[in-house]
Design an enzyme around this catalytic site. Structure first.
Site: not given
Ligand code: EPZ
Length: 421
Positions: A22-23, A117, A122, A306, A398
């Protein structure tokens, strides 16, 4: 609400096929907004999040057909309403992936605030900072983010922290911005590489995806043909743990072993036998007394966040003690309380969980809080004595296609029960 019922104690044996990720599907579907022609996308998993993304694109004016050969034909070349409305975004925060493509292609976007969430606040500040530096004018209120741009310009941008969808959003926007954009401190996840490969196949010029620095020279027009999304490395890892936790012997087909290398090595470190071929991986724990091992989650190629909850279930039932450190999200231990209801011995200290292996877990009524937490409860249920009842299983639907069918095929006793109310 439906629930899953699992009778624990069966060793898992046999083979399962991985579904599409899905990702990988979500950003590729969002990127069809950039294209001037319809795209045919295959190997998409039948999951709620994919349906939500299709609904979102359709609500903006994209035309969607389901081919008899399992491909989805999507024409997002005439978006009439560049808006991701609240009802859809609240169910799937990955809806923010349409933001970069909309601003780049149509010069405007209205995106419902994604909110946090269960696993953390996030924020999306990196996404917005990057688009603002490209020239977007951004306003927001409690409900929506409003972006407008007469023209976007190429930028040099360094992510303050590695972000998967942040990298994907800015890479997609830059794909059609004239000039050279350089993104640094990028996410290296296989799904980011797959998105770049898809866009390059459509005529984009993206160099370095999978590395820390990505260079994008904007293309005037992007045209697509057929594409199959990547197989799901987190689903594969979950079934690998299912084989290990039940001291079974399972083989997962249709997976690129290089995307799960760290999971394989962690299982081998714990005492399981792991073999792999060019598109399969096999876990044999039939003769293993698994030993609990420390884990610290990191961006790819480090240990995936994950997979943290799944390995916490495994460590709970393995010999010895270990520390599991969650460094990516600030609140990704919601599964701890539920695993403790089943007899796990886990104590928390900020972002570290100390896990002491116990000789057995006992089935209980537990509740899923997020996608991967629910997977860890299923894994614990596979070994928990007697019966485990997992409530709120829409979370699991999901991210895991046909989970009870696949586990039943491996010998688990698991079924879905409609809730009385
Ligand atoms: C992606 O989420 C995945 N989702 C998540 O999978 C996965 O856990 C995550 O990457 C980490 O690998 C999808 O790809 C749809 P991040 P994402 O931006 O992109 C901080 C699942 O189980 N951050 O890499 O939202 C954030 O708070 C899901 O399938 C900021 O501070 O995660 C986190 O601490 C859950 N500001 C860290 O960075 C921002 O603008 C990494 O988040 C963006 C992120």
């Amino acid at each position: 609400m439906e629930r899953l019922i699992i009778k624990g104690g069966n060793q898992l044996h046999g083979e399962v096929n991985c579904s599409g990720a899905k990702n990988s599907g979500l950003p590729i579907l969002a990127s069809t907004i950039l294209l001037d022609t319809p795209a045919k996308i295959g190997n998409l998993p039948h999951l709620q999040d994919i349906t939500t993304m299709l609904e979102l694109l359709n609500s903006m004016g994209a035309l969607i057909n389901f081919d008899e050969d399992g491909y989805i034909e999507i024409d997002s070349s005439n978006i009439s309403l560049p808006e991701a409305r609240y009802e859809l975004v609240k169910t799937m925060r990955a809806s923010i992936l349409v933001m970069g493509p909309l601003v780049a292609k149509y010069g405007k976007a209205k995106i419902s605030q994604p909110g946090g969430c269960n696993i953390g606040t996030r924020p999306i500040d990196f996404h917005l900072d990057g688009l603002e530096k490209m020239g977007a004018k951004i306003k927001s209120d409690a409900r929506y983010i409003y972006l407008e741009a007469d023209k976007l310009n190429p930028i040099d941008f360094i992510f303050p922290k590695i972000s998967v969808t942040g990298t994907e959003n800015l890479m997609m926007a830059a794909a059609i911005i004239e000039g050279k954009t350089v993104l640094k401190n990028c996410a290296k996840e296989p799904e980011v590489v797959e998105l770049a490969n898809f866009l390059n196949n459509c005529g984009a010029n993206i160099v370095g995806a999978g590395e820390s620095s990505i260079e994008i020279n904007g293309a005037k027009s992007l045209k697509s043909d057929k594409w199959d999304v990547l197989f799901d490395r987190i689903e594969a890892g979950t079934y690998m743990v299912a084989g290990a936790i039940t001291n079974g012997h399972v083989r997962i087909n249709k997976i690129k072993p290089e995307t799960i290398k760290i999971i394989s090595s962690k299982l081998m470190e714990m005492g399981a036998i792991v073999n792999s071929g060019n598109d399969w991986v096999e876990v044999d724990a039939t003769k293993s007394e698994l030993i609990s091992k420390d884990i610290s989650t990191k961006p790819f190629p480090g240990f995936p966040t994950d997979m943290q909850a799944q390995f916490m279930a495994l460590n709970s039932i393995s010999n010895g003690s270990s520390i599991i450190e969650e460094t990516v999200f600030e609140n990704r231990f919601q599964h701890v309380g539920e695993l403790k209801k089943m007899g796990a011995d886990i104590s928390l200290d900020k972002n570290k969980a100390s896990v002491k292996g116990v000789s057995n877990l006992v089935g209980a009524v537990v509740s899923a809080s997020d996608l991967r937490a629910s997977a860890s409860l299923v894994l614990a249920g596979l070994v928990g004595k007697n019966r485990t009842q997992i409530e709120d299983i829409y979370h699991i639907d999901r991210g895991y296609e046909c989970i009870e069918e696949k586990l039943t095929k491996l010998g688990a006793e698991i079924f879905r029960e409609p809730a009385e109310y």
